[in-house]
Scaffold this motif. Sequence first.
Motif, PDB file in Angstrom:
ATOM      1  N   UNK A  11       0.711  -1.252   0.187  1.00  0.00           N
ATOM      2  CA  UNK A  11      -0.070   0.073   0.054  1.00  0.00           C
ATOM      3  C   UNK A  11       0.916   1.499  -0.080  1.00  0.00           C
ATOM      4  N   UNK A  12       1.993   1.191  -0.939  1.00  0.00           N
ATOM      5  CA  UNK A  12       2.706   2.465  -1.067  1.00  0.00           C
ATOM      6  C   UNK A  12       3.190   2.538  -2.374  1.00  0.00           C
ATOM      7  N   UNK A  13       3.305   3.747  -3.103  1.00  0.00           N
ATOM      8  CA  UNK A  13       3.911   3.793  -4.415  1.00  0.00           C
ATOM      9  C   UNK A  13       5.410   4.138  -4.071  1.00  0.00           C
ATOM     10  N   UNK A  14       6.091   4.151  -3.125  1.00  0.00           N
ATOM     11  CA  UNK A  14       7.323   4.414  -2.686  1.00  0.00           C
ATOM     12  C   UNK A  14       8.384   3.421  -3.273  1.00  0.00           C
ATOM     13  N   UNK A  15       9.241   3.795  -3.959  1.00  0.00           N
ATOM     14  CA  UNK A  15       9.946   5.038  -4.100  1.00  0.00           C
ATOM     15  C   UNK A  15       9.519   6.003  -5.428  1.00  0.00           C
ATOM     16  N   UNK A  16       8.523   5.551  -6.032  1.00  0.00           N
ATOM     17  CA  UNK A  16       8.114   6.504  -7.374  1.00  0.00           C
ATOM     18  C   UNK A  16       8.676   5.552  -8.498  1.00  0.00           C
ATOM     19  N   UNK A  17       7.885   5.730  -9.705  1.00  0.00           N
ATOM     20  CA  UNK A  17       8.355   4.919 -10.963  1.00  0.00           C
ATOM     21  C   UNK A  17       9.821   4.858 -11.115  1.00  0.00           C
ATOM     22  N   UNK A  18      10.454   6.052 -11.181  1.00  0.00           N
ATOM     23  CA  UNK A  18      11.825   6.241 -11.758  1.00  0.00           C
ATOM     24  C   UNK A  18      12.584   5.576 -10.830  1.00  0.00           C
ATOM     25  N   UNK A  19      12.686   5.698  -9.671  1.00  0.00           N
ATOM     26  CA  UNK A  19      13.687   4.908  -8.734  1.00  0.00           C
ATOM     27  C   UNK A  19      13.199   3.366  -8.846  1.00  0.00           C
ATOM     28  N   UNK A  20      12.047   3.021  -8.801  1.00  0.00           N
ATOM     29  CA  UNK A  20      11.767   1.446  -8.867  1.00  0.00           C
ATOM     30  C   UNK A  20      12.411   0.912 -10.076  1.00  0.00           C
ATOM     31  N   UNK A  21      12.187   1.771 -11.372  1.00  0.00           N
ATOM     32  CA  UNK A  21      12.791   1.118 -12.610  1.00  0.00           C
ATOM     33  C   UNK A  21      14.624   1.201 -12.292  1.00  0.00           C
ATOM     34  N   UNK A  22      15.151   2.058 -11.713  1.00  0.00           N
ATOM     35  CA  UNK A  22      16.478   2.123 -11.440  1.00  0.00           C
ATOM     36  C   UNK A  22      16.981   0.823 -10.575  1.00  0.00           C
ATOM     37  N   UNK A  23      16.132   0.598  -9.333  1.00  0.00           N
ATOM     38  CA  UNK A  23      16.460  -0.702  -8.767  1.00  0.00           C
ATOM     39  C   UNK A  23      16.292  -1.901  -9.391  1.00  0.00           C
ATOM     40  N   UNK A  24      15.290  -2.173 -10.256  1.00  0.00           N
ATOM     41  CA  UNK A  24      15.052  -3.353 -11.125  1.00  0.00           C
ATOM     42  C   UNK A  24      16.044  -3.336 -12.144  1.00  0.00           C
TER      43      UNK A  24
END
Length: 206
Positions: A180-193
């Motif tokens: 139930x959170x969108x942290x850390x946002x789309x850009x950082x999530x893509x970076x982590x992946x």
Amino acid sequence: MPEVETSPPPTRPEASGLLELEGRGTLSVLRRSAWGSRAAVPSRLDPMGQIFRLTVHHSAMVVGDDRQEAAEQIRSIQRRHIGANHWGDIGYHFLIARDGSVFEGRELEWQGAHAGDGRTNRGNIGICLLGQYKADEPGAQVPTRAQVRALVQLTCSLCEHYDIGPDAILTHREIHPTHATECPGEQVSALVKRLRTELRLRNRAE
């Protein structure tokens, strides 16, 4: 974390693989005294135990590139975590400013308060990128090159030291008990992946 002396950063780091950034630039961690930390409340802290994963967050607050402004935001986060949330200290173990500075948060001997609950925080290093990286929020930002480089260097250093595998590098949304959170946002999530993928490929090649 000791200082890591490496070669100068590339002109266009985004054009290179993320792992190429690991060996470029200088990574050092600014201790708690550098940002004016309050004392922790030991009675509210739990021992960390064995470290086996880490989780990446964003602060979800717009912040400038100035290091002093970053320190002010970190102090604000700590005040909220101790005062309003009644935690023993700031919830994250490391915080990365937009100029690439890495700040020490909660000491690693103590379990963090960042992933959702006692189960998800167990053995989990919390890393927070300062800034608002949720694209549909007012003032949404883009992680800076320096910030990305510091995240890669810090993550790789911690993974090597604590023998953390790529699949144990997570985002807050991935590990949150209810997602139930969108942290850390789309850009950082893509970076982590992307970082996980590159680390898997490197491990297979070794």
